[in-house]
Design a protein around this motif. Structure first.
Motif, short mmCIF file in Angstrom:
data_model
loop_
_atom_site.label_atom_id
_atom_site.label_comp_id
_atom_site.label_asym_id
_atom_site.label_seq_id
_atom_site.Cartn_x
_atom_site.Cartn_y
_atom_site.Cartn_z
N MET A 1 34.25 50.40 36.62
CA MET A 1 35.51 49.63 35.78
C MET A 1 36.70 49.76 37.06
SD MET A 1 35.08 50.04 32.88
CE MET A 1 36.85 49.53 32.15
N GLN A 2 36.67 49.81 38.39
CA GLN A 2 37.44 49.66 39.64
C GLN A 2 36.55 48.17 40.25
OE1 GLN A 2 39.63 51.16 40.40
NE2 GLN A 2 40.14 49.67 42.01
N ALA A 3 35.47 48.57 39.94
CA ALA A 3 35.18 47.31 40.40
C ALA A 3 35.26 45.87 39.77
CB ALA A 3 33.50 47.48 40.73
N GLY A 4 35.60 46.31 38.49
CA GLY A 4 35.74 44.78 37.71
C GLY A 4 36.98 44.48 37.56
N GLU A 5 37.63 45.73 38.22
CA GLU A 5 39.44 45.66 37.94
C GLU A 5 39.39 44.88 39.13
OE1 GLU A 5 43.34 47.08 38.37
OE2 GLU A 5 41.56 48.54 37.35
N ASP A 6 39.07 45.25 40.03
CA ASP A 6 38.55 44.09 41.72
C ASP A 6 38.65 43.09 41.32
OD1 ASP A 6 39.96 46.65 42.25
OD2 ASP A 6 38.32 47.47 43.47
N PHE A 7 37.25 42.56 41.19
CA PHE A 7 36.87 41.26 40.97
C PHE A 7 37.80 40.47 40.32
CE2 PHE A 7 34.64 38.43 38.59
CZ PHE A 7 34.40 37.03 39.43
N TYR A 8 38.30 40.35 39.05
CA TYR A 8 39.31 39.77 38.37
C TYR A 8 40.81 39.82 39.24
CZ TYR A 8 42.48 39.08 34.57
OH TYR A 8 43.47 38.43 33.26
N ILE A 9 41.47 40.88 40.07
CA ILE A 9 41.84 40.61 40.46
C ILE A 9 42.09 39.59 40.98
CG2 ILE A 9 43.71 41.45 42.17
CD1 ILE A 9 43.55 44.46 41.20
N LYS A 10 40.74 39.62 42.68
CA LYS A 10 40.52 38.17 43.25
C LYS A 10 40.13 37.23 42.56
CE LYS A 10 38.04 41.36 46.50
NZ LYS A 10 36.63 41.68 47.51
N TYR A 11 40.28 36.90 41.41
CA TYR A 11 40.16 35.42 40.56
C TYR A 11 41.00 35.29 40.35
CZ TYR A 11 38.51 32.58 36.20
OH TYR A 11 38.79 31.61 36.37
N GLU A 12 42.06 35.84 39.66
CA GLU A 12 43.22 35.60 39.11
C GLU A 12 43.87 34.86 40.21
OE1 GLU A 12 44.54 35.50 36.17
OE2 GLU A 12 42.72 35.32 35.25
N LYS A 13 44.10 35.72 41.99
CA LYS A 13 45.11 35.46 42.56
C LYS A 13 44.17 34.27 43.34
CE LYS A 13 46.77 39.81 44.92
NZ LYS A 13 46.44 40.76 46.07
N GLN A 14 43.07 34.10 43.46
CA GLN A 14 42.57 32.97 43.88
C GLN A 14 43.16 31.69 43.24
OE1 GLN A 14 40.30 32.46 47.21
NE2 GLN A 14 41.68 30.25 46.31
N LYS A 15 43.33 32.12 41.66
CA LYS A 15 43.75 30.84 40.71
C LYS A 15 44.70 30.37 40.81
CE LYS A 15 43.33 31.70 36.40
NZ LYS A 15 42.84 31.73 34.82
#
Length: 186
Positions: A43-57
Motif C-alpha cells: 500500500m505504501q508503494a502504491g501511495e508513493d507512486f500515486y504521489i509522484k505521478y500527481e506531483k509530476q502532473k
C-alpha cells in the motif's frame, strides 16, 4: 516473543463444538506479522507512486501555465503587419523596469501579478498544481519586484540628475545673459 494458543473459554453449544488446542503450540510474532507488513509495504508503494505521478502532473501544469502567462498574444492584420493584443507578464515587467516612478511601477506590477495569479489558478486542476503554482508565483514576485524596484530607482536618480543639470544649465544661461546684458548697458 511468542503467542501461545490457549484452549477456548467458550462453553460448547450445539452450534459451537468444542475443539481442543494442541498443547505447546506457539506461533512466532514475526510470522504472525508477515502478511500485514507485506500489505502495508504494498500500500505504501502504491501511495508513493500515486504521489509522484500527481506531483509530476502538477509540475507539468505549472510549466505550461508559466509559459502561458509570459506569452504575448498578437493579432495579424489582413493587409499586413501585426499588433499585440495582450502582453505577457514578462513584457509588462520590462515596461515597469523602464519607469522613473518606483511607487507607481510597483503598484501596477502588484495589480498585474494578482490578476495573473487569480486567473491562472482558476484554470489549474488539483491541489498539487495550485500549491506549486502559488509557490512559483510568490518566488517570481519576490524576484521581479526587486528587479523593478532597483531599475526604477536607478531611472529615478538618473532623471533627477538630468533635471538638476538642466536647472543648473538654465541658471548659468540666465547668469551669462544677465552679464552680457549688463555689459551692453555700460
Amino acid at each position: 516473543m511468542a503467542i501461545k494458543i490457549y484452549q477456548s473459554q467458550i462453553r460448547p453449544t450445539t452450534e459451537v463444538k468444542e475443539k481442543k488446542a494442541t498443547t505447546g503450540m506457539y506461533v512466532d510474532q514475526q510470522t504472525m506479522t508477515m502478511i500485514p507488513r507485506a500489505f502495508k509495504g504494498m500500500m505504501q508503494a502504491g501511495e508513493d507512486f500515486y504521489i509522484k505521478y500527481e506531483k509530476q502532473k502538477a509540475e507539468n501544469a505549472v510549466i505550461e501555465a508559466s509559459k502561458e502567462i509570459d506569452k504575448d498574444e498578437t493579432a495579424f492584420h489582413p493587409a499586413g503587419g501585426s499588433s499585440v493584443v495582450k502582453e505577457g507578464l514578462a513584457t509588462r515587467v520590462n515596461h515597469y523596469k523602464e519607469s522613473t516612478k518606483p511607487d507607481e511601477a510597483m503598484a501596477a506590477y502588484k495589480a498585474d501579478w494578482d490578476k495573473t495569479l487569480k486567473t491562472t489558478l482558476s484554470t489549474l486542476k488539483g491541489p498539487f498544481a495550485k500549491k506549486m503554482f502559488k509557490n512559483y508565483m510568490n518566488k517570481r514576485f519576490i524576484s521581479e519586484s526587486g528587479t523593478i524596484r532597483d531599475h526604477t530607482f536607478v531611472n529615478f536618480r538618473n532623471q533627477s540628475k538630468a533635471l538638476k543639470i538642466k536647472e543648473l544649465d538654465g541658471i548659468s544661461y540666465r547668469i551669462a545673459n544677465a552679464q552680457v546684458g549688463s555689459k551692453e548697458h555700460k
